[in-house]
Design a protein around this motif. Structure first.
Motif, PDB file in Angstrom:
ATOM      1  N   ALA A 106     -47.824   0.422 -66.633  1.00 46.62           N
ATOM      2  CA  ALA A 106     -46.649   1.289 -66.518  1.00 46.62           C
ATOM      3  C   ALA A 106     -45.441   0.475 -66.080  1.00 46.62           C
ATOM      4  O   ALA A 106     -45.513  -0.249 -65.074  1.00 46.62           O
ATOM      5  CB  ALA A 106     -46.911   2.416 -65.521  1.00 46.62           C
ATOM      6  N   ILE A 134     -49.196   6.553 -70.673  1.00 48.52           N
ATOM      7  CA  ILE A 134     -48.483   6.006 -69.524  1.00 48.52           C
ATOM      8  C   ILE A 134     -47.227   6.836 -69.252  1.00 48.52           C
ATOM      9  O   ILE A 134     -46.498   7.212 -70.179  1.00 48.52           O
ATOM     10  CB  ILE A 134     -48.093   4.534 -69.788  1.00 48.52           C
ATOM     11  N   THR A 140     -45.308   6.347 -61.231  1.00 52.70           N
ATOM     12  CA  THR A 140     -45.995   5.918 -62.454  1.00 52.70           C
ATOM     13  C   THR A 140     -47.368   6.562 -62.528  1.00 52.70           C
ATOM     14  O   THR A 140     -47.967   6.906 -61.500  1.00 52.70           O
ATOM     15  CB  THR A 140     -46.169   4.383 -62.515  1.00 52.70           C
TER      16      THR A 140
END
Length: 764
Positions: free
Chosen positions: A183, A351, A331
């Motif tokens: 990420a 992601i 994230t």
């Protein structure tokens, strides 16, 4: 009859040849025995066929295809397994990882295979950090930090005193792709850059690639910092943490189902705000950050595995009700590893990444608010196909939907820009690692990237004189301009002998996101923007060549690399740019090209009681922007001629270890005024050539000592005592100018003279 006999003979020979060439594949996953964590970079050797080798990937998977027969596979110098290969074989293997305080012989046994990786791997301009070494190094406030550690490597420069921002081979700070479990992290710093977002207790692997990126990486020009979180111990529960002067941290890991699944959670928080509450004057102020890491991994079966990981961090800075500044990253990653066949490995990732900041100022009835963010949704698919022992093919695709929201407020009147800038960044990539012969290995590939502007939105188009010539309005969901780029990649390694090699590489990288910043340090309010009708993708072409050598006993490593990087479509502010009152920041941009070249030297001692390294960089970084500096080349802000680091770690006894880090660098390029004049009693400074001067040089010495306290049972603890900037050097952080009678003088602001620290670490 002759034809029939000849046909039968040919068939027999063909059958014998096919039988003789019959091959099968050994594949599996390499794990660390005590924790169950997968291990990457482990080399598997075939005793009977030394040229037939394999290396475990980032998820511990390896694949080795051999002719039918009986073999002895070596996973380290003392760990050999016999295999009868009559069919495809699945062979998972556990490796024992010895503790640092056990015999030196065992340390050498465990690392001997890895020590030659710097020679035979094609990767050039790559540094892999040892998390255990990071624990020993002296850092500011005693907070171990991977970003501070990579700044001690050649070719990587610090953003400033105590700052976690960094520059790689002449690139800007925004030209570094920072990944946490795949990420993107758009602001990797806490407390205005004095801490990084990465809690080392939660980390497993850290690798930085200085521009010669493999084809699966893209989107930035200068480097990739690839950070992986721990997977969690699937054998037993562990608790670890530390208590420092201004922050504490705690990590818990263990099995969800033994040998099948595991988890880790790790948290960290500073508590400077708690001391502020002791004062009546500052009790309503805020000054702290916190972050939280979590990860779980589940083996569905022998061939399928799921990872779920996330990070959340926030900074809070405030002065009563008058001023508040909050910023942070979030994230999330869901990954599915699948062993489709003994030769084919798949990694599918979903992601999410978000960075936002908020500023509010309430004073004398006037309200000023700024709120901005960048949010990504990302799908990535990677395949690894082990064609044979000489060819490993990697291919896949990646697509990212960016949403960038710039907000602007003035007084009580909202000037919020409702145009959320959206873009779709996509890529296809393929590469092959080809072992030509015993000496030569090639890694070649190509990446096809694109970026499309997506409405709803209004885009201004300017000419070279920053005059508005057109305005393009896109309806919701409509695609606007699309940029396409082809990015070839090539690397090679040529073994001169058992102890030395030559490596080289070429890579083209393209960048579609750009950071608006007017400082070298980087601040949380620096804002990301995507390609537009004015802003084109930035492009770099880098060529590298290096010589690598190990000593015969492999205790010493030396490398020397030279590089040249050409940059296109570079962005800078035009002379006299108004960054406050302008309604469209793109009207203040100027565009041009850049170049960077240099020499990097690194000498390391990797084992024994005394370890460490010496790194040196000699470099030049320049820009040539239309309308700036009379269209002549000028130094980039991060241009530094010399950069030196000396790092040592010494095991004094089994309980005491010492470490030190000395750094020296040429001062940053800066623009000083060459004159002044007055208008209505106000002094106006006149500036001539951009970045023609330099701030004073930077140097500093840090030291630390670690004491491992003896305990009975499973409990472990240690004390770390350190001093940052031992001899109190007042390094420049900001230089301003002020009037002093009829003359002007420069005023230097320095942040840290000497900072002691003490941290207590524990594990059970």
């Amino acid at each position: 009859m002759k034809k029939t006999s000849l046909a039968c003979f040919a068939l027999l020979v063909g059958s014998s040849f096919s039988f003789a060439q019959e091959k099968f594949t050994i594949s599996g996953t390499i794990k660390e025995k005590s924790s169950g964590e997968t291990m990457n970079g482990i080399r598997i050797l075939t005793v009977e066929l030394p040229d037939f080798t394999a290396t475990s990937n980032s998820y511990g998977f390896y694949s080795l295809t051999l002719p039918k027969g009986e073999y002895n596979l070596t996973f380290n110098t003392t760990d050999t397994i016999s295999v009868a290969l009559n069919d495809n074989v699945k062979l998972d293997h556990h490796i024992i990882s010895f503790k640092a305080d056990e015999t030196e012989l065992k340390e050498v046994v465990m690392t001997v295979n890895k020590k030659n990786n710097n020679l035979n791997k094609t990767s050039i301009g790559v540094e892999k950090l040892d998390i255990k070494e990071i624990d020993k190094l002296p850092v500011i406030f005693g907070e171990k930090d991977i970003l501070k550690t990579i700044q001690l490597m050649p070719g990587i420069q610090s953003g400033g005193d105590g700052n976690s921002g960094f520059f790689v081979r002449g690139g800007n700070a925004d030209q570094n792709l920072i990944l946490l479990d795949e990420a993107p992290v758009y602001n990797a710093s806490h407390l205005l850059g004095f801490f990084s977002t990465f809690n080392s207790d939660a980390l497993k692997d850290v690798t930085i690639i200085k521009g010669n990126n493999p084809a699966q990486y893209g989107g930035r020009l200068s480097s990739v910092l690839d950070v992986s979180m721990k997977e969690g111990n699937n054998q037993k529960y562990n608790v670890s943490g530390g208590i420092g002067l201004i922050s504490s941290r705690l990590s818990i890991e263990g099995p969800i189902q033994k040998s099948k699944s595991s988890f880790i959670v790790s948290a960290r928080r500073t508590y400077a705000d708690m001391f502020l509450k002791l004062s009546d004057t500052y009790k309503n102020n805020s000054l702290f950050f916190y972050d939280f890491n979590a990860k779980a991994n589940i083996w569905i079966n022998d061939n399928n595995r799921i990872f779920i990981s996330g990070y959340f961090g926030k900074d809070v800075l405030g002065y009563g009700k008058e001023f508040n500044n909050n910023w942070g990253n979030t994230t999330g990653t869901i990954r599915w590893n699948s062993i489709i066949s003994p030769k084919l490995f798949s990694n599918t990732s979903l992601i999410y990444s978000n960075y936002d900041y908020k500023i509010s100022l309430n004073e004398a009835g006037s309200n000023l608010n700024v709120n901005s963010n960048i949010r990504d949704y990302n799908l990535k698919q990677e395949f690894e196909y082990n064609i044979n022992t000489k060819n490993k093919l990697s291919f896949g695709f990646n697509t990212i939907h960016h949403t960038i929201t710039p907000n602007r407020f003035q007084g009580n009147e909202s000037l919020k820009d409702e145009n959320k800038r959206q873009g779709l960044e996509s890529s296809l990539f393929v590469s092959n690692n080809n072992k030509i012969n015993k000496k030569l290995t090639l890694d070649y590939g190509i990446r096809l990237s694109s970026y499309s502007i997506i409405g709803k939105g209004s885009y201004n188009v300017y000419n070279k004189d920053s005059e508005l010539v057109n305005q393009i309005n896109l309806s919701s969901g409509k695609f606007g301009k699309t940029y396409f780029n082809v990015e070839p990649r090539l690397q090679f390694s040529y073994m001169l002998n058992n102890y030395s090699s030559i490596k080289g590489g070429y890579a083209r990288n393209t960048q579609h996101l750009h950071l608006q910043s007017n400082s070298t340090a980087g601040f949380p309010t620096d804002q990301w923007i995507g390609n537009s009708y004015n802003i084109k993708p930035e492009i770099s072409d880098q060529i590298s060549l290096g010589y690598f050598r190990n000593s015969k006993n492999r205790k010493y490593q030396f490398s020397g690399e030279v590089y040249y990087k050409s940059l296109q479509n570079q962005i800078d502010y035009k002379d006299g740019a108004d960054l406050i009152a302008t309604a469209d920041i793109e009207s203040e941009f100027a565009y041009g090209k850049g170049r960077a070249y240099g020499l990097e030297l690194l000498a390391k001692k990797t084992s024994g009681r005394l370890t460490g390294w010496i790194g040196y960089t000699l470099s030049k970084t320049e820009r040539k922007i239309d309308g700036v500096n009379n269209n002549n080349w000028y130094r980039a802000r991060q241009d530094r001629t010399h950069d030196l680091s000396i790092v040592t770690m010494y095991d004094l006894t089994k309980r005491w270890s010492l470490s030190s880090a000395f750094v020296y660098s040429t001062g940053n390029a800066v623009t000083y005024p060459n004159g002044k004049y007055e208008i209505e009693g106000q002094t106006i400074y006149n500036f001539n050539e951009r970045n023609a001067s330099r701030v004073p040089s930077y140097h500093r010495l840090d030291i630390s000592a670690t004491y491992k306290k003896p305990h009975k049972g499973k409990y472990e603890s240690s004390w770390n005592i350190g001093v940052y900037n031992v001899y109190g050097r007042q390094n420049p952080y900001i230089i301003n100018f002020e009037d002093s009678g009829n003359r002007s003088r420069s005023v230097q602001t320095s942040l840290f003279k000497m900072i002691p620290s003490i941290t207590y670490n524990f594990k059970f």
